[in-house]
Motif scaffolding. Structure first.
Motif, PDB file in Angstrom:
ATOM      1  N   LEU A  74       0.927  -1.296  -0.041  1.00  8.03           N
ATOM      2  CA  LEU A  74      -0.113  -0.034  -0.135  1.00  8.03           C
ATOM      3  C   LEU A  74       0.897   1.369  -0.032  1.00  8.03           C
ATOM      4  CD1 LEU A  74      -2.798  -0.799   2.751  1.00  8.03           C
ATOM      5  CD2 LEU A  74      -3.055  -1.139   0.310  1.00  8.03           C
ATOM      6  N   ALA A  75       2.137   1.196  -0.002  1.00  8.58           N
ATOM      7  CA  ALA A  75       2.963   2.409   0.222  1.00  8.58           C
ATOM      8  C   ALA A  75       2.866   3.163  -0.905  1.00  8.58           C
ATOM      9  CB  ALA A  75       4.361   1.855   0.270  1.00  8.58           C
ATOM     10  N   ASP A  76       2.500   2.707  -2.227  1.00  9.24           N
ATOM     11  CA  ASP A  76       2.545   3.525  -3.361  1.00  9.24           C
ATOM     12  C   ASP A  76       1.213   3.941  -4.089  1.00  9.24           C
ATOM     13  OD1 ASP A  76       5.555   3.698  -3.272  1.00  9.24           O
ATOM     14  OD2 ASP A  76       5.620   1.956  -4.282  1.00  9.24           O
ATOM     15  N   VAL A  77       0.337   3.418  -2.949  1.00 12.69           N
ATOM     16  CA  VAL A  77      -1.147   3.720  -3.485  1.00 12.69           C
ATOM     17  C   VAL A  77      -1.729   4.817  -2.574  1.00 12.69           C
ATOM     18  CG1 VAL A  77      -3.264   2.515  -3.081  1.00 12.69           C
ATOM     19  CG2 VAL A  77      -1.511   1.320  -3.800  1.00 12.69           C
ATOM     20  N   ASP A  78      -2.581   5.843  -3.275  1.00 12.47           N
ATOM     21  CA  ASP A  78      -3.232   6.809  -2.477  1.00 12.47           C
ATOM     22  C   ASP A  78      -4.262   6.116  -1.725  1.00 12.47           C
ATOM     23  OD1 ASP A  78      -2.099   8.933  -4.048  1.00 12.47           O
ATOM     24  OD2 ASP A  78      -3.454   8.434  -5.731  1.00 12.47           O
ATOM     25  N   PHE A  79      -3.959   6.545  -0.276  1.00  8.75           N
ATOM     26  CA  PHE A  79      -4.758   6.128   0.897  1.00  8.75           C
ATOM     27  C   PHE A  79      -5.523   6.996   1.349  1.00  8.75           C
ATOM     28  CE2 PHE A  79      -5.426   4.895   5.117  1.00  8.75           C
ATOM     29  CZ  PHE A  79      -5.832   3.606   4.873  1.00  8.75           C
ATOM     30  N   ILE A  80      -6.755   6.865   1.512  1.00  4.76           N
ATOM     31  CA  ILE A  80      -7.806   7.831   2.209  1.00  4.76           C
ATOM     32  C   ILE A  80      -7.995   7.404   3.747  1.00  4.76           C
ATOM     33  CG2 ILE A  80     -10.020   8.933   2.365  1.00  4.76           C
ATOM     34  CD1 ILE A  80     -10.280   7.871  -0.846  1.00  4.76           C
ATOM     35  N   ALA A  81      -7.601   8.143   4.608  1.00  2.00           N
ATOM     36  CA  ALA A  81      -7.615   7.967   5.972  1.00  2.00           C
ATOM     37  C   ALA A  81      -9.117   8.261   6.390  1.00  2.00           C
ATOM     38  CB  ALA A  81      -6.555   8.529   6.840  1.00  2.00           C
ATOM     39  N   ASN A  82      -9.627   7.507   7.716  1.00  3.66           N
ATOM     40  CA  ASN A  82     -10.496   7.573   8.442  1.00  3.66           C
ATOM     41  C   ASN A  82     -10.339   7.305   9.882  1.00  3.66           C
ATOM     42  OD1 ASN A  82     -11.774   4.867   9.087  1.00  3.66           O
ATOM     43  ND2 ASN A  82     -10.845   4.461   6.732  1.00  3.66           N
ATOM     44  N   GLY A  83     -11.407   7.713  10.501  1.00  2.00           N
ATOM     45  CA  GLY A  83     -11.156   7.489  12.038  1.00  2.00           C
ATOM     46  C   GLY A  83     -10.912   6.376  12.566  1.00  2.00           C
ATOM     47  N   LEU A  84     -11.504   5.278  12.016  1.00  2.00           N
ATOM     48  CA  LEU A  84     -11.386   3.765  12.241  1.00  2.00           C
ATOM     49  C   LEU A  84      -9.840   3.452  12.116  1.00  2.00           C
ATOM     50  CD1 LEU A  84     -14.486   2.038  11.059  1.00  2.00           C
ATOM     51  CD2 LEU A  84     -13.687   2.506  13.332  1.00  2.00           C
ATOM     52  N   CYS A  85      -8.941   4.051  11.354  1.00  2.00           N
ATOM     53  CA  CYS A  85      -7.674   3.672  11.262  1.00  2.00           C
ATOM     54  C   CYS A  85      -6.848   3.796  12.394  1.00  2.00           C
ATOM     55  CB  CYS A  85      -6.830   4.634  10.163  1.00  2.00           C
ATOM     56  SG  CYS A  85      -7.707   4.545   8.352  1.00  2.00           S
ATOM     57  N   ASP A  86      -7.247   4.939  13.278  1.00  2.00           N
ATOM     58  CA  ASP A  86      -6.701   4.931  14.558  1.00  2.00           C
ATOM     59  C   ASP A  86      -6.696   3.648  15.309  1.00  2.00           C
ATOM     60  OD1 ASP A  86      -5.958   7.567  13.865  1.00  2.00           O
ATOM     61  OD2 ASP A  86      -7.877   8.474  14.903  1.00  2.00           O
ATOM     62  N   HIS A  87      -7.495   2.577  15.097  1.00  2.00           N
ATOM     63  CA  HIS A  87      -7.543   1.449  15.840  1.00  2.00           C
ATOM     64  C   HIS A  87      -6.672   0.217  15.379  1.00  2.00           C
ATOM     65  CE1 HIS A  87     -11.189   2.754  18.100  1.00  2.00           C
ATOM     66  NE2 HIS A  87     -11.709   3.224  16.944  1.00  2.00           N
ATOM     67  N   ILE A  88      -5.835   0.787  14.125  1.00  2.00           N
ATOM     68  CA  ILE A  88      -4.718  -0.134  13.618  1.00  2.00           C
ATOM     69  C   ILE A  88      -3.439  -0.070  14.362  1.00  2.00           C
ATOM     70  CG2 ILE A  88      -3.791  -1.166  11.639  1.00  2.00           C
ATOM     71  CD1 ILE A  88      -6.799  -1.731  11.901  1.00  2.00           C
ATOM     72  N   ARG A  89      -3.080  -1.014  15.147  1.00  5.80           N
ATOM     73  CA  ARG A  89      -1.710  -0.631  15.879  1.00  5.80           C
ATOM     74  C   ARG A  89      -0.517  -1.213  15.198  1.00  5.80           C
ATOM     75  NH1 ARG A  89      -3.670   3.216  18.765  1.00  5.80           N
ATOM     76  NH2 ARG A  89      -5.489   2.705  19.779  1.00  5.80           N
ATOM     77  N   ASP A  90      -0.549  -2.219  13.946  1.00  6.03           N
ATOM     78  CA  ASP A  90       0.439  -2.540  13.381  1.00  6.03           C
ATOM     79  C   ASP A  90       1.393  -1.317  13.094  1.00  6.03           C
ATOM     80  OD1 ASP A  90      -1.060  -4.796  13.592  1.00  6.03           O
ATOM     81  OD2 ASP A  90      -1.094  -5.244  11.461  1.00  6.03           O
ATOM     82  N   GLU A  91       2.694  -1.538  13.324  1.00  6.14           N
ATOM     83  CA  GLU A  91       3.935  -0.856  13.093  1.00  6.14           C
ATOM     84  C   GLU A  91       3.918  -0.560  11.577  1.00  6.14           C
ATOM     85  OE1 GLU A  91       7.333  -1.577  14.714  1.00  6.14           O
ATOM     86  OE2 GLU A  91       6.705  -1.523  16.912  1.00  6.14           O
ATOM     87  N   SER A  92       3.750  -1.384  10.518  1.00  2.37           N
ATOM     88  CA  SER A  92       3.770  -1.663   9.418  1.00  2.37           C
ATOM     89  C   SER A  92       2.826  -0.438   8.601  1.00  2.37           C
ATOM     90  CB  SER A  92       3.670  -3.034   8.691  1.00  2.37           C
ATOM     91  OG  SER A  92       4.678  -3.775   9.051  1.00  2.37           O
ATOM     92  N   PHE A  93       1.654  -0.417   9.258  1.00  5.59           N
ATOM     93  CA  PHE A  93       0.506   0.722   8.927  1.00  5.59           C
ATOM     94  C   PHE A  93       0.892   1.995   9.292  1.00  5.59           C
ATOM     95  CE2 PHE A  93      -3.729   2.452   9.691  1.00  5.59           C
ATOM     96  CZ  PHE A  93      -4.153   2.462   8.370  1.00  5.59           C
ATOM     97  N   THR A  94       1.559   2.193  10.183  1.00  6.26           N
ATOM     98  CA  THR A  94       1.811   3.717  10.651  1.00  6.26           C
ATOM     99  C   THR A  94       2.331   4.627   9.391  1.00  6.26           C
ATOM    100  OG1 THR A  94       2.238   2.750  12.915  1.00  6.26           O
ATOM    101  CG2 THR A  94       3.006   4.910  12.120  1.00  6.26           C
ATOM    102  N   PRO A  95       3.192   4.214   8.647  1.00  7.32           N
ATOM    103  CA  PRO A  95       3.376   5.246   7.654  1.00  7.32           C
ATOM    104  C   PRO A  95       2.675   5.377   6.624  1.00  7.32           C
ATOM    105  CG  PRO A  95       4.837   2.942   7.383  1.00  7.32           C
ATOM    106  CD  PRO A  95       4.161   3.090   8.848  1.00  7.32           C
ATOM    107  N   ILE A  96       1.571   4.246   6.241  1.00  6.93           N
ATOM    108  CA  ILE A  96       0.676   4.308   5.364  1.00  6.93           C
ATOM    109  C   ILE A  96      -0.583   5.424   5.806  1.00  6.93           C
ATOM    110  CG2 ILE A  96      -1.359   3.316   4.295  1.00  6.93           C
ATOM    111  CD1 ILE A  96       0.472   0.749   4.599  1.00  6.93           C
ATOM    112  N   ARG A  97      -0.864   5.105   7.155  1.00  5.23           N
ATOM    113  CA  ARG A  97      -1.787   6.148   7.865  1.00  5.23           C
ATOM    114  C   ARG A  97      -1.132   7.690   7.807  1.00  5.23           C
ATOM    115  NH1 ARG A  97      -4.519   9.867   9.235  1.00  5.23           N
ATOM    116  NH2 ARG A  97      -6.065   9.865  11.118  1.00  5.23           N
TER     117      ARG A  97
END
Length: 287
Positions: free
Chosen positions: A181-204
Protein backbone atom coordinates in the motif's frame (compact mmCIF):
# COMPACT_ATOMS: atom_id res chain seq x y z
CA UNK A 1 -66.03 10.59 43.94
CA UNK A 2 -65.80 12.08 40.47
CA UNK A 3 -66.55 8.71 38.88
CA UNK A 4 -69.50 8.19 41.19
CA UNK A 5 -70.89 11.66 40.46
CA UNK A 6 -70.42 11.24 36.72
CA UNK A 7 -72.16 7.86 36.70
CA UNK A 8 -75.19 9.21 38.63
CA UNK A 9 -75.38 12.33 36.45
CA UNK A 10 -75.29 10.33 33.23
CA UNK A 11 -77.57 7.48 34.34
CA UNK A 12 -80.13 9.69 36.12
CA UNK A 13 -80.64 7.33 39.07
CA UNK A 14 -78.69 5.83 41.95
CA UNK A 15 -79.73 2.28 41.06
CA UNK A 16 -78.51 2.45 37.45
CA UNK A 17 -75.26 4.15 38.49
CA UNK A 18 -74.67 1.54 41.18
CA UNK A 19 -75.05 -1.25 38.62
CA UNK A 20 -72.46 0.33 36.32
CA UNK A 21 -70.04 1.01 39.18
CA UNK A 22 -70.46 -2.44 40.71
CA UNK A 23 -71.51 -0.93 44.05
CA UNK A 24 -74.70 -0.95 46.10
CA UNK A 25 -77.11 2.00 45.75
CA UNK A 26 -76.54 2.91 49.42
CA UNK A 27 -72.76 3.03 48.90
CA UNK A 28 -73.19 5.24 45.83
CA UNK A 29 -75.58 7.51 47.76
CA UNK A 30 -73.09 7.86 50.62
CA UNK A 31 -70.18 8.69 48.30
CA UNK A 32 -72.30 11.21 46.41
CA UNK A 33 -73.30 12.87 49.67
CA UNK A 34 -69.64 13.09 50.71
CA UNK A 35 -68.82 14.69 47.37
CA UNK A 36 -71.55 17.31 47.77
CA UNK A 37 -70.34 18.02 51.31
CA UNK A 38 -66.82 18.47 49.93
CA UNK A 39 -68.06 20.85 47.21
CA UNK A 40 -70.28 22.68 49.70
CA UNK A 41 -73.41 22.90 47.54
CA UNK A 42 -76.05 20.54 46.09
CA UNK A 43 -75.35 19.15 42.65
CA UNK A 44 -78.81 17.67 41.91
CA UNK A 45 -82.16 19.47 41.97
CA UNK A 46 -84.01 16.62 43.70
CA UNK A 47 -83.38 13.43 45.63
CA UNK A 48 -84.23 11.44 42.51
CA UNK A 49 -80.93 12.63 40.96
CA UNK A 50 -82.52 13.09 37.55
CA UNK A 51 -81.58 16.76 37.03
CA UNK A 52 -78.35 18.60 37.75
CA UNK A 53 -78.13 22.06 39.31
CA UNK A 54 -76.26 24.73 37.29
CA UNK A 55 -73.21 24.05 39.47
CA UNK A 56 -73.70 20.33 38.88
CA UNK A 57 -73.69 20.90 35.11
CA UNK A 58 -70.36 22.75 35.34
CA UNK A 59 -68.79 20.11 37.57
CA UNK A 60 -70.10 17.32 35.33
CA UNK A 61 -68.38 18.85 32.27
CA UNK A 62 -65.15 19.31 34.23
CA UNK A 63 -65.34 15.80 35.69
CA UNK A 64 -65.68 14.25 32.24
CA UNK A 65 -62.59 16.08 30.98
CA UNK A 66 -60.51 15.25 34.05
CA UNK A 67 -61.49 11.57 34.09
CA UNK A 68 -60.64 11.16 30.41
CA UNK A 69 -57.25 12.81 31.04
CA UNK A 70 -56.68 10.66 34.14
CA UNK A 71 -57.52 7.44 32.30
CA UNK A 72 -55.20 8.34 29.44
CA UNK A 73 -52.40 9.13 31.89
CA UNK A 74 -52.84 5.83 33.71
CA UNK A 75 -52.94 3.96 30.38
CA UNK A 76 -49.73 5.70 29.28
CA UNK A 77 -47.96 4.89 32.55
CA UNK A 78 -49.08 1.28 32.37
CA UNK A 79 -48.03 1.04 28.71
CA UNK A 80 -44.58 2.44 29.44
CA UNK A 81 -44.15 0.11 32.41
CA UNK A 82 -44.92 -2.86 30.14
CA UNK A 83 -42.72 -1.52 27.29
CA UNK A 84 -45.89 -1.12 25.21
CA UNK A 85 -45.35 2.63 24.86
CA UNK A 86 -42.35 4.91 24.92
CA UNK A 87 -39.55 6.50 22.90
CA UNK A 88 -36.08 5.04 22.42
CA UNK A 89 -33.12 6.95 20.93
CA UNK A 90 -30.40 4.94 19.21
CA UNK A 91 -26.98 6.26 18.18
CA UNK A 92 -25.05 3.79 16.01
CA UNK A 93 -22.31 3.63 13.39
CA UNK A 94 -23.43 3.55 9.73
CA UNK A 95 -22.53 -0.11 9.22
CA UNK A 96 -24.50 -1.10 12.31
CA UNK A 97 -27.48 0.96 11.10
CA UNK A 98 -27.37 -0.69 7.67
CA UNK A 99 -26.58 -4.30 8.54
CA UNK A 100 -27.21 -5.08 12.22
CA UNK A 101 -30.26 -3.04 13.21
CA UNK A 102 -32.80 -3.69 10.40
CA UNK A 103 -33.81 -7.25 11.42
CA UNK A 104 -33.62 -6.38 15.13
CA UNK A 105 -35.82 -3.31 14.73
CA UNK A 106 -38.25 -5.17 12.46
CA UNK A 107 -38.96 -7.74 15.17
CA UNK A 108 -38.81 -5.24 18.04
CA UNK A 109 -41.28 -2.81 16.51
CA UNK A 110 -43.65 -5.64 15.63
CA UNK A 111 -43.68 -6.69 19.29
CA UNK A 112 -43.88 -3.10 20.59
CA UNK A 113 -46.18 -1.22 18.19
CA UNK A 114 -46.66 1.67 20.62
CA UNK A 115 -42.93 2.46 20.90
CA UNK A 116 -41.27 5.14 18.75
CA UNK A 117 -37.60 4.67 17.83
CA UNK A 118 -35.23 7.45 16.78
CA UNK A 119 -32.18 6.01 14.98
CA UNK A 120 -29.19 8.22 14.20
CA UNK A 121 -25.90 7.13 12.67
CA UNK A 122 -22.53 8.81 12.96
CA UNK A 123 -18.91 8.25 13.81
CA UNK A 124 -17.90 6.91 17.21
CA UNK A 125 -16.83 10.31 18.58
CA UNK A 126 -20.24 11.83 17.76
CA UNK A 127 -22.02 8.83 19.24
CA UNK A 128 -20.06 9.15 22.49
CA UNK A 129 -20.98 12.83 22.75
CA UNK A 130 -24.67 12.04 22.17
CA UNK A 131 -24.62 9.35 24.83
CA UNK A 132 -22.88 11.40 27.51
CA UNK A 133 -25.07 14.44 26.74
CA UNK A 134 -28.18 12.23 27.21
CA UNK A 135 -29.22 12.64 23.58
CA UNK A 136 -29.14 8.86 23.14
CA UNK A 137 -30.44 5.98 25.26
CA UNK A 138 -28.42 3.23 23.54
CA UNK A 139 -25.12 3.53 21.68
CA UNK A 140 -23.53 0.96 19.37
CA UNK A 141 -20.04 1.91 18.23
CA UNK A 142 -16.32 1.36 18.71
CA UNK A 143 -16.16 2.90 22.17
CA UNK A 144 -14.06 2.38 25.25
CA UNK A 145 -15.43 2.33 28.81
CA UNK A 146 -17.30 5.49 29.87
CA UNK A 147 -17.90 6.13 33.59
CA UNK A 148 -21.54 5.67 34.51
CA UNK A 149 -22.43 3.49 31.51
CA UNK A 150 -22.72 -0.27 31.08
CA UNK A 151 -20.62 -1.73 28.25
CA UNK A 152 -21.32 -4.99 26.42
CA UNK A 153 -19.39 -6.41 23.43
CA UNK A 154 -21.83 -7.04 20.57
CA UNK A 155 -19.59 -8.29 17.76
CA UNK A 156 -16.22 -7.99 16.07
CA UNK A 157 -15.39 -7.91 12.37
CA UNK A 158 -12.12 -7.90 10.52
CA UNK A 159 -10.51 -4.90 8.86
CA UNK A 160 -9.61 -4.87 5.21
CA UNK A 161 -8.63 -2.64 2.33
CA UNK A 162 -11.57 -1.29 0.33
CA UNK A 163 -10.94 -0.40 -3.29
CA UNK A 164 -12.66 -0.35 -6.65
CA UNK A 165 -13.29 -3.76 -8.17
CA UNK A 166 -11.02 -2.85 -11.11
CA UNK A 167 -8.14 -1.65 -8.91
CA UNK A 168 -4.82 -3.49 -9.44
CA UNK A 169 -4.79 -4.49 -5.74
CA UNK A 170 -7.93 -6.57 -6.25
CA UNK A 171 -6.28 -8.81 -8.85
CA UNK A 172 -3.61 -10.45 -6.72
CA UNK A 173 -4.36 -9.35 -3.15
CA UNK A 174 -3.73 -12.83 -1.73
CA UNK A 175 -0.02 -12.25 -2.32
CA UNK A 176 0.07 -8.69 -0.96
CA UNK A 177 0.39 -7.01 2.44
CA UNK A 178 0.88 -3.65 4.16
CA UNK A 179 4.00 -2.79 2.20
CA UNK A 180 2.09 -3.00 -1.07
CA UNK A 181 0.00 0.00 0.00
CA UNK A 182 3.03 2.25 0.21
CA UNK A 183 2.66 3.60 -3.35
CA UNK A 184 -1.16 3.69 -3.38
CA UNK A 185 -3.23 6.80 -2.70
CA UNK A 186 -4.70 6.05 0.72
CA UNK A 187 -7.77 7.78 2.21
CA UNK A 188 -7.69 7.77 6.01
CA UNK A 189 -10.69 7.67 8.33
CA UNK A 190 -11.28 7.59 12.09
CA UNK A 191 -11.19 3.80 12.32
CA UNK A 192 -7.60 3.77 11.08
CA UNK A 193 -6.57 4.88 14.56
CA UNK A 194 -7.54 1.42 15.84
CA UNK A 195 -4.86 -0.32 13.74
CA UNK A 196 -1.75 -0.74 15.89
CA UNK A 197 0.49 -2.56 13.39
CA UNK A 198 3.75 -0.66 12.99
CA UNK A 199 3.74 -1.48 9.28
CA UNK A 200 0.52 0.50 8.86
CA UNK A 201 1.82 3.66 10.59
CA UNK A 202 3.66 5.14 7.55
CA UNK A 203 0.61 4.44 5.37
CA UNK A 204 -1.69 6.24 7.81
CA UNK A 205 0.71 9.13 8.25
CA UNK A 206 1.15 9.49 4.50
CA UNK A 207 -2.57 9.90 3.79
CA UNK A 208 -3.34 13.31 2.26
CA UNK A 209 -7.10 12.93 2.62
CA UNK A 210 -9.05 12.11 5.78
CA UNK A 211 -12.83 11.48 5.59
CA UNK A 212 -15.10 10.79 8.57
CA UNK A 213 -18.40 9.92 6.86
CA UNK A 214 -18.55 6.35 5.53
CA UNK A 215 -20.90 7.14 2.64
CA UNK A 216 -18.63 9.97 1.47
CA UNK A 217 -15.59 7.76 1.93
CA UNK A 218 -17.00 5.00 -0.28
CA UNK A 219 -18.05 7.55 -2.92
CA UNK A 220 -14.45 8.76 -3.11
CA UNK A 221 -13.21 5.19 -3.45
CA UNK A 222 -15.73 4.59 -6.26
CA UNK A 223 -14.51 7.74 -7.98
CA UNK A 224 -10.96 6.38 -7.99
CA UNK A 225 -9.57 8.95 -5.57
CA UNK A 226 -7.86 6.22 -3.58
CA UNK A 227 -8.33 3.16 -1.37
CA UNK A 228 -9.23 3.04 2.30
CA UNK A 229 -9.37 0.73 5.30
CA UNK A 230 -12.72 -0.29 6.78
CA UNK A 231 -14.37 -3.11 8.75
CA UNK A 232 -16.04 -5.80 6.69
CA UNK A 233 -19.58 -4.72 7.61
CA UNK A 234 -19.01 -1.35 5.95
CA UNK A 235 -19.06 -2.96 2.50
CA UNK A 236 -22.57 -4.20 1.83
CA UNK A 237 -23.35 -7.34 -0.16
CA UNK A 238 -24.29 -6.35 -3.69
CA UNK A 239 -21.79 -3.48 -3.93
CA UNK A 240 -20.11 -5.19 -6.89
CA UNK A 241 -18.16 -2.08 -7.84
CA UNK A 242 -16.16 -2.33 -4.61
CA UNK A 243 -13.86 -4.99 -3.19
CA UNK A 244 -13.12 -5.81 0.43
CA UNK A 245 -9.63 -7.25 0.73
CA UNK A 246 -8.92 -8.87 4.12
CA UNK A 247 -5.58 -7.90 5.60
CA UNK A 248 -3.03 -10.64 5.11
CA UNK A 249 -0.49 -9.58 7.72
CA UNK A 250 -2.79 -8.28 10.46
CA UNK A 251 -5.17 -9.76 13.00
CA UNK A 252 -6.79 -6.36 13.68
CA UNK A 253 -10.54 -6.43 14.24
CA UNK A 254 -13.09 -3.72 14.84
CA UNK A 255 -15.09 -4.13 18.07
CA UNK A 256 -18.69 -2.95 18.32
CA UNK A 257 -19.78 -2.26 21.90
CA UNK A 258 -23.22 -1.42 23.22
CA UNK A 259 -23.19 1.25 25.90
CA UNK A 260 -26.24 2.12 27.97
CA UNK A 261 -27.06 3.78 31.28
CA UNK A 262 -27.59 1.34 34.18
CA UNK A 263 -30.81 -0.68 33.93
CA UNK A 264 -32.57 1.32 36.62
CA UNK A 265 -31.98 4.52 34.62
CA UNK A 266 -33.56 3.22 31.41
CA UNK A 267 -37.22 3.09 30.42
CA UNK A 268 -38.81 -0.35 30.00
CA UNK A 269 -38.96 0.24 26.23
CA UNK A 270 -35.21 0.92 26.12
CA UNK A 271 -34.48 -2.12 28.28
CA UNK A 272 -36.55 -4.27 25.95
CA UNK A 273 -34.54 -3.08 22.93
CA UNK A 274 -31.25 -3.69 24.77
CA UNK A 275 -32.43 -7.23 25.47
CA UNK A 276 -33.37 -7.71 21.80
CA UNK A 277 -29.93 -6.54 20.65
CA UNK A 278 -28.07 -8.75 23.13
CA UNK A 279 -30.10 -11.82 22.22
CA UNK A 280 -29.77 -11.36 18.44
CA UNK A 281 -27.59 -13.83 16.54
CA UNK A 282 -24.80 -11.61 15.26
CA UNK A 283 -22.20 -14.27 14.56
CA UNK A 284 -22.50 -13.74 10.79
CA UNK A 285 -24.38 -10.45 10.30
CA UNK A 286 -23.61 -10.33 6.56
CA UNK A 287 -25.57 -13.52 5.86
Amino acid sequence: MLRCFRAVAEQGSLADAAEILGRTPSAVSMMLRQFEDHVGAPLFESTRKSRLTPLGELIHAEARRELVHFDRTVAAITGMARAELGHVRLAVTPSVAQVIMPPILRDYMAKHPGVNVDLRDGDSATIQRDLTAERADIALATLGPIPGFTRHLILTDRFGVVCRADHPLARDWSDLGWTDLADVDFIANGLCDHIRDESFTPIRNGARLNVANTASLLSLVRAGVGVTLLPELAVQPGQDDLCFLPLIDSSARREIWMLTPPDEMMTPAARALVSAIRSADLRDPQS
